[in-house]
Enzyme design. Structure first.
Site, PDB file in Angstrom:
ATOM      1  N   HIS A 125       3.745  -2.270   3.094  1.00 41.85           N
ATOM      2  CA  HIS A 125       3.490  -0.844   2.413  1.00 41.85           C
ATOM      3  C   HIS A 125       5.173  -0.318   1.982  1.00 41.85           C
ATOM      4  O   HIS A 125       6.157  -0.761   2.568  1.00 41.85           O
ATOM      5  CB  HIS A 125       3.613   0.139   3.809  1.00 41.85           C
ATOM      6  CG  HIS A 125       2.034   0.101   4.356  1.00 41.85           C
ATOM      7  ND1 HIS A 125       1.926  -0.866   5.344  1.00 41.85           N
ATOM      8  CD2 HIS A 125       0.794   0.735   4.197  1.00 41.85           C
ATOM      9  CE1 HIS A 125       0.608  -0.823   5.728  1.00 41.85           C
ATOM     10  NE2 HIS A 125       0.055   0.152   5.241  1.00 41.85           N
ATOM     11  N   ASP A 158       0.859  -1.346  -0.212  1.00 40.69           N
ATOM     12  CA  ASP A 158      -0.102   0.050   0.156  1.00 40.69           C
ATOM     13  C   ASP A 158       0.963   1.399  -0.030  1.00 40.69           C
ATOM     14  O   ASP A 158       1.937   1.090   0.289  1.00 40.69           O
ATOM     15  CB  ASP A 158      -0.901   0.056   1.405  1.00 40.69           C
ATOM     16  CG  ASP A 158      -1.978  -0.946   1.199  1.00 40.69           C
ATOM     17  OD1 ASP A 158      -1.808  -1.934   0.162  1.00 40.69           O
ATOM     18  OD2 ASP A 158      -2.602  -0.822   2.108  1.00 40.69           O
TER      19      ASP A 158
END
Length: 718
Positions: free
Chosen positions: A232, A83
């Site tokens: 992430h 992400d």
């Protein structure tokens, strides 16, 4: 040429500032590095309101059937998902995935795509999936539906511009494991539309930097379970994530795990949807706007920092050189007076309301040998009658047809009997010892002119206080610096002394510009004469009493200064003392009186806008730091001039009102010069008293008696 003041630049300036706000707004919304943060989840609603089949199902949901359980991954199968990219760590992660021949799925933030287009193209080439993670990373459950649609569509268009494709994958910001799904997240996802909405089985929480081993433990499925893993690649330092992947992937491979993408796990042949030409063009425009805003924000930050550094450097330089000048001036004052004969020339045009105070102060000076010549330049009032009625022995009155201030000065100079000439405006009052202090530097034969110290008489009220501060802090500190650097650009028309030979060598007072005093001074500098500042030679003048009058006066001053700078631009290439004006004085004027004021509106708008951004503390901390530095220099300047500090309480207001007017004057002047406008002399209406107030203690010099003559209206200047 046109004589009308230009106006077209004001709408252009307004449009520019609106554009600045828009660019800053885009940059503020899209420019931050966003990552997951704790305690961002909505807590209204309970898990009981989420359909049980969804909560007990898998993490890959269908946006068209959100009441059905999601897809789970098969045993010994994992899907790596990332992400908040693309960002600086995305490419190292892609390199690591290539090394292990592992695919992944990247949920990208649309505003992060500009500058990383090649990264997205590489993902497509490598067989990775790309999904939507919104454009600016908002909590979808906290924004209206139209904004949700905008967030998703803008990201799709950005992906289309980068890759030529759209995607059917989407992950809501601030989402986590399917087992922890709450009603706000589920409800917002139900309005998203025909996407595959991807949550996760295992959230590594790598955004919290828990350490490599803890990230690996959090990403390791229990037993042989399949899982969607959340990492992430953007939003901050992701070095721990890269290190954890380098440890996790071989561990899972050694246990027999295979790696897949979300689209393959869901049974889709491809996540890609070919984008139309219109979608790609729209996305390209979107990316360009974001990139432009980020570059603009960066440039503005650099400009703000450079302007602050230059301003602070200027303050330091002024204070250091002013101190040096003060020591030298004290030495000069201790010398025995040299008292040559002096002719004071007073050009006057319709000065009936101030001429008596001026002439009486000039005939009451503590000086043995001088004369006063008043040149009435075609006045239409009774200026000449007033001078004649005074019947003062030292005063000679010359009447001539109106020809402008330079013409009046040249007439007076031609009629003068003495070698030292003092040129004085008709709205000026001298102190009794002013002439002694003014002519003392002429003991040095290299001195061609001496600037006196102009004081604001009507310093009551905010406008008067602001001008008083400007005269003491700005004009006089600048003149001390110019004196030390031997590049004085202006001896003021209110009080200046000149050697007749020096004026004659440069051809007299020219009418080429509206600032004849600046033009003459620059000509003397180029001719090799030294120009001295005598701070103890004080003259009192009435400053503009309204903003309209102030605008007219400063517009003329600034425009005339620009004319003089252009006229004497060749001083830059001259040698010796003549070249110091070009190498020191003109660059200083160009930088601090032209270029920086031109950028001031943009800097001010950016500073105000920063109240709504995370940069507010930095911007306003810098602004207040600069104000403190200015206040320190003002205190020093006031001490040098023996003034009380009381007016300095108005300095913060001066920075948000008076300063803005001054840079708008510069903008108007530069626009006038650009358009080729030829201005007439700007007359100023006098409304206050012309008596010289006593300087505040510890001043030891008393002003000259002026019989309390009053000014109650009228105009000054041809």
């Amino acid at each position: 040429m046109s004589r009308q003041a230009p106006k077209a630049h004001w709408p252009l300036l307004t449009m520019l500032l609106i554009g600045v706000v828009m660019m800053l707004g885009i940059a503020a919304v899209t420019g931050g590095h966003r990552g997951e943060q704790p305690n961002h989840y909505k807590t209204d609603g309970t898990a009981d309101e989420v359909p049980g089949a969804v909560a007990r199902g898998g993490p890959i949901l269908s946006g068209q059937a959100l009441d059905q359980p999601g897809i789970r991954l098969p045993h010994k199968t994992v899907a790596l998902t990332f992400d908040d990219g693309p960002d600086d760590y995305t490419e190292p992660i892609l390199d690591l995935l290539d090394r292990y021949h592992v695919p992944a799925t990247f949920f990208v933030i649309g505003s992060r795509i500009p500058g990383h287009v090649d990264v997205l193209r590489r993902m497509v080439r490598d067989g990775d999936d790309i999904g939507v993670h919104t454009f600016t990373h908002p909590d979808l459950s906290g924004i209206p539906r139209w904004q949700q649609r905008l967030e998703l569509d803008q990201t799709q268009f950005a992906i289309a511009a980068a890759t030529g494709y759209l995607t059917n994958l989407m992950r809501p910001p601030f989402s986590s494991e399917i087992a922890d799904i709450n009603y706000p997240i589920w409800h917002s996802a139900s309005r998203i539309g025909p996407y595959r909405i991807v949550l996760t089985d295992l959230d590594t929480k790598d955004w919290a930097h828990p350490g490599v081993d803890k990230i690996v433990d959090a990403a390791t499925p229990p037993g042989d379970d399949g899982a969607v893993l959340m990492f992430h690649d953007g939003g901050g330092d992701r070095s721990q994530t890269v290190a954890a992947l380098d440890k996790l992937i071989p561990q899972l491979q050694s246990r027999g795990y295979t790696f897949t993408t979300i689209s393959r796990a869901a049974g889709d042949r491809s996540p890609w949807i070919a984008a139309t030409l219109g979608e790609r063009i729209y996305g390209t425009i979107t990316l360009a706007a974001v990139q432009l805003s980020l570059w603009f924000s960066f440039t503005l930050t650099v400009l703000f920092v450079c302007a602050g550094v230059l301003a602070l450097a200027r303050i330091v330089m002024l204070m250091v050189l002013a101190r040096r000048h003060a020591k030298r001036a004290e030495t000069l004052r201790s010398r025995r007076d040299v008292l040559p004969g002096v002719t004071i020339v007073v050009p006057a045009f319709n000065e009936r309301l101030g001429i008596e105070a001026c002439v009486r102060s000039l005939t009451s000076l503590d000086y043995p040998d001088y004369e006063v010549i008043v040149v009435d330049d075609g006045s239409t009032d009774d200026t000449s009658d007033i001078v004649r009625s005074l019947d003062l022995e030292r005063v000679t009155l010359i009447r001539k047809e109106n020809g402008g201030k330079p013409s009046a000065l040249n007439t007076g100079i031609a009629a003068a009997r003495h070698e030292i000439l003092v040129l004085v405006d008709g709205d000026t009052v001298f102190e009794s010892n002013t002439l002694r202090e003014l002519v003392k530097p002429f003991a040095d034969p290299e001195v061609g002119a001496v600037s006196g110290n102009t004081k604001v008489a009507n310093r009551q009220g905010l406008l008067g206080a602001w001008q008083h501060i400007e005269y003491v802090m700005g004009f006089n500190l600048d003149r001390r610096m110019f004196d030390v650097l031997e590049c004085m650009p202006t001896v003021p028309g209110a009080i200046g002394a000149f050697r007749r030979e020096a004026i004659q060598r440069v051809g007299g007072v020219s009418d080429d510009t509206l600032a004849e005093d600046t033009d003459l001074t620059m000509a003397l500098c180029r001719d090799g004469w030294r120009i001295i500042y005598a701070p103890e030679a004080r003259a009192w003048t009435e400053a503009p009493a309204s903003l309209t009058q102030l605008w007219s006066q400063r517009y003329r001053w600034c425009y005339g200064t620009l004319q003089s700078m252009w006229k004497h631009r060749h001083a830059v290439v001259e040698d010796g003392r003549a070249g110091k004006l070009g190498r020191r004085g003109l660059p200083y004027l160009l930088l601090f009186q032209v270029l920086l004021p031109l950028t001031a509106p943009i800097v001010d708008v950016a500073a105000v806008f920063s109240f709504m951004t995370e940069d507010a503390v930095i911007i306003w901390g810098t602004w207040f730091g600069f104000l403190a530095a200015q206040l320190a220099s003002a205190i020093y300047a006031f001490r040098l001039d023996h003034e009380r500090l009381r007016p300095l309480w108005t300095m913060p207001l001066q920075q948000v009102v008076y300063r803005q007017m001054m840079y708008l004057v510069v903008i108007q002047s530069v626009a006038s010069a650009f358009y080729g406008v030829r201005l007439r002399w700007q007359a100023m209406r006098r409304l206050g008293t012309l008596t010289a107030p006593v300087s505040e203690p510890p001043v030891t010099h008393e002003p000259a008696p002026v019989d309390n003559a009053r000014v109650e209206g009228g105009r000054v200047g041809p």
